[in-house]
Design a protein around this motif. Structure first.
Motif, PDB file in Angstrom:
ATOM      1  N   PRO A  26       0.830  -1.217   0.000  1.00 38.52           N
ATOM      2  CA  PRO A  26       0.000   0.000   0.000  1.00 38.52           C
ATOM      3  C   PRO A  26       0.860   1.260   0.000  1.00 38.52           C
ATOM      4  O   PRO A  26       2.017   1.246   0.427  1.00 38.52           O
ATOM      5  N   GLU A  27       0.304   2.355  -0.487  1.00 38.33           N
ATOM      6  CA  GLU A  27       1.039   3.624  -0.581  1.00 38.33           C
ATOM      7  C   GLU A  27       1.462   4.142   0.788  1.00 38.33           C
ATOM      8  O   GLU A  27       2.460   4.835   0.907  1.00 38.33           O
ATOM      9  N   GLY A  28       0.747   3.792   1.823  1.00 35.50           N
ATOM     10  CA  GLY A  28       1.084   4.254   3.164  1.00 35.50           C
ATOM     11  C   GLY A  28       2.158   3.417   3.846  1.00 35.50           C
ATOM     12  O   GLY A  28       2.538   3.687   4.991  1.00 35.50           O
ATOM     13  N   TRP A  29       2.694   2.425   3.139  1.00 36.38           N
ATOM     14  CA  TRP A  29       3.718   1.557   3.723  1.00 36.38           C
ATOM     15  C   TRP A  29       4.982   2.369   3.967  1.00 36.38           C
ATOM     16  O   TRP A  29       5.348   3.226   3.170  1.00 36.38           O
ATOM     17  N   THR A  30       5.658   2.099   5.086  1.00 34.23           N
ATOM     18  CA  THR A  30       6.899   2.815   5.415  1.00 34.23           C
ATOM     19  C   THR A  30       8.012   1.824   5.677  1.00 34.23           C
ATOM     20  O   THR A  30       7.774   0.648   5.955  1.00 34.23           O
ATOM     21  N   CYS A  31       9.224   2.313   5.608  1.00 38.64           N
ATOM     22  CA  CYS A  31      10.411   1.495   5.858  1.00 38.64           C
ATOM     23  C   CYS A  31      10.374   1.010   7.306  1.00 38.64           C
ATOM     24  O   CYS A  31      10.172   1.806   8.220  1.00 38.64           O
ATOM     25  N   PRO A  32      10.582  -0.286   7.550  1.00 39.31           N
ATOM     26  CA  PRO A  32      10.533  -0.792   8.914  1.00 39.31           C
ATOM     27  C   PRO A  32      11.696  -0.308   9.788  1.00 39.31           C
ATOM     28  O   PRO A  32      11.583  -0.300  11.014  1.00 39.31           O
ATOM     29  N   ASP A  33      12.814   0.108   9.180  1.00 39.33           N
ATOM     30  CA  ASP A  33      13.963   0.562   9.974  1.00 39.33           C
ATOM     31  C   ASP A  33      13.893   2.050  10.312  1.00 39.33           C
ATOM     32  O   ASP A  33      14.068   2.445  11.459  1.00 39.33           O
ATOM     33  N   CYS A  34      13.647   2.902   9.295  1.00 33.88           N
ATOM     34  CA  CYS A  34      13.721   4.354   9.527  1.00 33.88           C
ATOM     35  C   CYS A  34      12.370   5.060   9.410  1.00 33.88           C
ATOM     36  O   CYS A  34      12.273   6.249   9.721  1.00 33.88           O
ATOM     37  N   GLY A  35      11.352   4.358   8.951  1.00 29.43           N
ATOM     38  CA  GLY A  35      10.043   4.975   8.804  1.00 29.43           C
ATOM     39  C   GLY A  35       9.897   5.819   7.557  1.00 29.43           C
ATOM     40  O   GLY A  35       8.915   6.547   7.410  1.00 29.43           O
ATOM     41  N   GLY A  36      10.841   5.735   6.632  1.00 26.50           N
ATOM     42  CA  GLY A  36      10.793   6.505   5.390  1.00 26.50           C
ATOM     43  C   GLY A  36       9.655   6.033   4.494  1.00 26.50           C
ATOM     44  O   GLY A  36       9.266   4.858   4.519  1.00 26.50           O
ATOM     45  N   PRO A  37       9.115   6.921   3.669  1.00 22.20           N
ATOM     46  CA  PRO A  37       7.996   6.554   2.796  1.00 22.20           C
ATOM     47  C   PRO A  37       8.430   5.608   1.674  1.00 22.20           C
ATOM     48  O   PRO A  37       9.620   5.476   1.354  1.00 22.20           O
ATOM     49  N   LYS A  38       7.451   4.951   1.070  1.00 24.65           N
ATOM     50  CA  LYS A  38       7.680   4.001  -0.023  1.00 24.65           C
ATOM     51  C   LYS A  38       8.351   4.674  -1.221  1.00 24.65           C
ATOM     52  O   LYS A  38       9.130   4.045  -1.936  1.00 24.65           O
ATOM     53  N   SER A  39       8.098   5.963  -1.408  1.00 28.08           N
ATOM     54  CA  SER A  39       8.654   6.681  -2.565  1.00 28.08           C
ATOM     55  C   SER A  39      10.172   6.832  -2.504  1.00 28.08           C
ATOM     56  O   SER A  39      10.808   7.110  -3.517  1.00 28.08           O
ATOM     57  N   LEU A  40      10.803   6.634  -1.330  1.00 28.34           N
ATOM     58  CA  LEU A  40      12.264   6.723  -1.206  1.00 28.34           C
ATOM     59  C   LEU A  40      12.976   5.470  -1.706  1.00 28.34           C
ATOM     60  O   LEU A  40      14.195   5.474  -1.874  1.00 28.34           O
ATOM     61  N   PHE A  41      12.245   4.404  -1.924  1.00 33.78           N
ATOM     62  CA  PHE A  41      12.863   3.136  -2.331  1.00 33.78           C
ATOM     63  C   PHE A  41      13.166   3.127  -3.824  1.00 33.78           C
ATOM     64  O   PHE A  41      12.371   3.614  -4.626  1.00 33.78           O
ATOM     65  N   GLN A  42      14.334   2.589  -4.161  1.00 33.29           N
ATOM     66  CA  GLN A  42      14.770   2.451  -5.555  1.00 33.29           C
ATOM     67  C   GLN A  42      14.915   0.966  -5.877  1.00 33.29           C
ATOM     68  O   GLN A  42      15.459   0.203  -5.080  1.00 33.29           O
ATOM     69  N   ALA A  43      14.468   0.582  -7.057  1.00 35.89           N
ATOM     70  CA  ALA A  43      14.588  -0.815  -7.490  1.00 35.89           C
ATOM     71  C   ALA A  43      16.043  -1.136  -7.809  1.00 35.89           C
ATOM     72  O   ALA A  43      16.744  -0.344  -8.426  1.00 35.89           O
ATOM     73  N   GLU A  44      16.479  -2.310  -7.395  1.00 37.49           N
ATOM     74  CA  GLU A  44      17.821  -2.788  -7.743  1.00 37.49           C
ATOM     75  C   GLU A  44      17.700  -3.461  -9.108  1.00 37.49           C
ATOM     76  O   GLU A  44      16.809  -4.262  -9.336  1.00 37.49           O
ATOM     77  N   LYS A  45      18.617  -3.127 -10.009  1.00 37.44           N
ATOM     78  CA  LYS A  45      18.541  -3.633 -11.377  1.00 37.44           C
ATOM     79  C   LYS A  45      19.852  -4.294 -11.770  1.00 37.44           C
ATOM     80  O   LYS A  45      20.909  -3.940 -11.281  1.00 37.44           O
ATOM     81  N   GLU A  46      19.734  -5.265 -12.685  1.00 37.44           N
ATOM     82  CA  GLU A  46      20.894  -5.928 -13.269  1.00 37.44           C
ATOM     83  C   GLU A  46      20.819  -5.785 -14.778  1.00 37.44           C
ATOM     84  O   GLU A  46      19.737  -5.736 -15.347  1.00 37.44           O
TER      85      GLU A  46
END
Length: 160
Positions: A95-115
Motif C-alpha cells: 500500500p502507498e502508506g507503507w513505510t520502511c521498517p527501519d527508519c520509517g521513510g515513505p515508499k517513494s524513497l525506495f529504488q529498485a535494484e537492477k541488473e
C-alpha cells in the motif's frame, strides 16, 4: 566435365604431367570428381567467389544492454533492502502508506535494484527464458545442471 589440374609449378617431382596413376586396378587421372555438380570455371579464385545466401547480420550496436529488476528495493534513507522473494509480496503491491521498517521513510524513497541483461532486446522473449537471464543466472543454470548431471552419473557407481 572440366577437372582441376596442377599448374607447372604445382607438379610433383618425378611425376610426368598428365600421367595417369594406378590405384586399385583403375587408372586415376588425378582429376577431382565433382559428381553431379559442375567443376568450377577455370580462372575463378576462392578470393573472387561470392556467396549468394549469406544471412545479413545485425551490426554490433544493435546488441543493447537493458536493465531488469531483481525484485529487491533499497531504501534511499537508511539502506534497508526489501526483497520481494523473501518477503512474499511484490514491492509494487504494497500500500502507498507503507513505510520502511527501519527508519520509517515513505515508499517513494525506495529504488529498485537492477541488473544488466546483455543481448538483442527483440530476442528477449525467445529461448525458454534464458535470453532474459542475467550473467549470474545463466552461470547458475549452466553449472547447476552440470553438477546435477555429474551427481546422476556418479550415482551409477552405487547401483548393484
Amino acid at each position: 566435365k572440366a577437372g582441376l589440374r596442377a599448374g607447372r609449378r604445382g607438379s610433383a617431382p618425378g611425376v610426368a604431367r598428365g600421367a595417369a596413376r594406378k590405384t586399385g586396378g583403375d587408372l586415376d587421372s588425378g582429376e577431382f570428381d565433382f559428381g553431379e555438380f559442375d567443376a568450377p570455371a577455370v580462372g575463378v579464385s576462392i578470393a573472387d567467389a561470392v556467396e549468394d545466401d549469406v544471412p545479413k547480420l545485425a551490426p554490433p550496436e544493435a546488441e543493447t544492454f537493458y536493465d531488469k529488476e531483481t525484485g529487491k528495493w533499497d531504501c534511499g534513507q537508511c539502506g534497508f533492502q526489501y526483497n520481494s522473494g523473501f518477503m512474499g509480496k511484490q514491492f509494487r503491491d504494497l500500500p502507498e502508506g507503507w513505510t520502511c521498517p527501519d527508519c520509517g521513510g515513505p515508499k517513494s524513497l525506495f529504488q529498485a535494484e537492477k541488473e544488466q541483461v546483455v543481448g538483442f532486446y527483440e530476442n528477449s522473449e525467445y529461448g525458454l527464458g534464458f535470453n532474459t537471464a542475467t550473467a549470474g543466472e545463466k552461470n547458475f543454470a549452466i553449472w547447476g545442471t552440470l553438477f546435477v548431471l555429474l551427481g546422476f552419473l556418479i550415482s551409477f557407481y552405487f547401483v548393484e
